[in-house]
Design a protein around this motif. Structure first.
Motif, PDB file in Angstrom:
ATOM      1  N   GLU A   1       1.651  15.509   3.323  1.00 18.42           N
ATOM      2  CA  GLU A   1       1.104  15.355   1.965  1.00 18.42           C
ATOM      3  C   GLU A   1      -0.368  14.979   2.096  1.00 18.42           C
ATOM      4  O   GLU A   1      -0.719  14.085   2.864  1.00 18.42           O
ATOM      5  CB  GLU A   1       1.867  14.251   1.228  1.00 18.42           C
ATOM      6  CG  GLU A   1       1.430  14.053  -0.198  1.00 18.42           C
ATOM      7  CD  GLU A   1       2.252  12.971  -0.884  1.00 18.42           C
ATOM      8  OE1 GLU A   1       3.019  13.319  -1.783  1.00 18.42           O
ATOM      9  OE2 GLU A   1       2.134  11.798  -0.496  1.00 18.42           O
ATOM     10  N   GLN A   2      -1.207  15.648   1.351  1.00 16.67           N
ATOM     11  CA  GLN A   2      -2.645  15.387   1.425  1.00 16.67           C
ATOM     12  C   GLN A   2      -2.977  14.112   0.655  1.00 16.67           C
ATOM     13  O   GLN A   2      -2.527  13.926  -0.476  1.00 16.67           O
ATOM     14  CB  GLN A   2      -3.423  16.561   0.842  1.00 16.67           C
ATOM     15  CG  GLN A   2      -4.919  16.395   0.988  1.00 16.67           C
ATOM     16  CD  GLN A   2      -5.671  17.620   0.506  1.00 16.67           C
ATOM     17  OE1 GLN A   2      -5.092  18.665   0.260  1.00 16.67           O
ATOM     18  NE2 GLN A   2      -6.960  17.486   0.384  1.00 16.67           N
TER      19      GLN A   2
ATOM     20  N   GLU B   1       0.851  -1.190   0.000  1.00 21.54           N
ATOM     21  CA  GLU B   1       0.000   0.000   0.000  1.00 21.54           C
ATOM     22  C   GLU B   1       0.882   1.234   0.000  1.00 21.54           C
ATOM     23  O   GLU B   1       1.899   1.274   0.698  1.00 21.54           O
ATOM     24  CB  GLU B   1      -0.899   0.009   1.233  1.00 21.54           C
ATOM     25  CG  GLU B   1      -1.852   1.185   1.263  1.00 21.54           C
ATOM     26  CD  GLU B   1      -2.803   1.167   2.440  1.00 21.54           C
ATOM     27  OE1 GLU B   1      -3.621   2.102   2.546  1.00 21.54           O
ATOM     28  OE2 GLU B   1      -2.737   0.236   3.265  1.00 21.54           O
ATOM     29  N   ILE B   2       0.504   2.230  -0.786  1.00 24.11           N
ATOM     30  CA  ILE B   2       1.214   3.510  -0.797  1.00 24.11           C
ATOM     31  C   ILE B   2       0.518   4.439   0.191  1.00 24.11           C
ATOM     32  O   ILE B   2      -0.691   4.663   0.096  1.00 24.11           O
ATOM     33  CB  ILE B   2       1.204   4.160  -2.198  1.00 24.11           C
ATOM     34  CG1 ILE B   2       1.965   3.307  -3.194  1.00 24.11           C
ATOM     35  CG2 ILE B   2       1.781   5.562  -2.131  1.00 24.11           C
ATOM     36  CD1 ILE B   2       1.952   3.868  -4.594  1.00 24.11           C
ATOM     37  N   LEU B   3       1.267   4.944   1.139  1.00 23.66           N
ATOM     38  CA  LEU B   3       0.725   5.887   2.106  1.00 23.66           C
ATOM     39  C   LEU B   3       1.234   7.287   1.780  1.00 23.66           C
ATOM     40  O   LEU B   3       2.360   7.439   1.296  1.00 23.66           O
ATOM     41  CB  LEU B   3       1.147   5.483   3.516  1.00 23.66           C
ATOM     42  CG  LEU B   3       0.645   4.114   3.964  1.00 23.66           C
ATOM     43  CD1 LEU B   3       1.260   3.728   5.299  1.00 23.66           C
ATOM     44  CD2 LEU B   3      -0.870   4.098   4.043  1.00 23.66           C
TER      45      LEU B   3
END
Length: 142
Positions: free
Chosen positions: A119-120, A112-114
């Motif tokens: 960063e919004q 998963e990319i968080l």
């Protein structure tokens, strides 16, 4: 050149063919059509399967940070990095997701990319479209 629709007969006797569903996502990876998730009979899904050479191959890819059960997410293939990108989707009780999951096509490992600090994150989306316009994932609607 004339284009004609043809019905394709796949090996449906195999137990690995997908169950009936709607709201699933799919994309093409080389000579394979892959699908993820969807909804049927009051059940959200997070299964994954592939159609290669007219043969269904259901795959239980539960390694890594697997996306939760969902429907109406977007899915596209990142040729440069040989991975599938899944964004958003929905679940029971109007739950909406803004997560970005990657499936490494070679290792079949999910991640998963968080968002980075300060960063919004993208807005939660369902019923949207998304395309990879490298290096950006362009999301429209939802």
């Amino acid at each position: 050149e004339k284009h004609i629709w043809n019905k394709v007969n796949c090996n449906l006797k195999s137990s690995s063919h997908p169950s009936p569903r709607w709201g699933h996502s799919s994309c093409i990876v080389g000579d394979t059509i892959v699908y993820f998730g969807g909804y049927a009979d009051s059940t959200y899904m997070n299964d994954f399967g592939a159609l290669t050479h007219l043969q269904w191959n259901g795959r239980n890819l539960k390694s890594g940070e697997v996306p939760s059960q969902r429907s109406n997410c977007s899915m596209c293939f990142d040729e440069k990095n040989n991975r599938i990108v899944i964004f958003g989707g929905g679940a029971p009780n109007k739950k909406r997701f803004n997560s970005i999951h990657l499936l490494d096509w070679k290792t079949k490992q999910w991640s998963e990319i968080l968002p980075k600090e300060n960063e919004q994150a993208p807005w939660e989306r369902t019923y949207h479209t998304a395309e990879l316009f490298y290096p950006y994932l362009v999301v429209f609607g939802g």
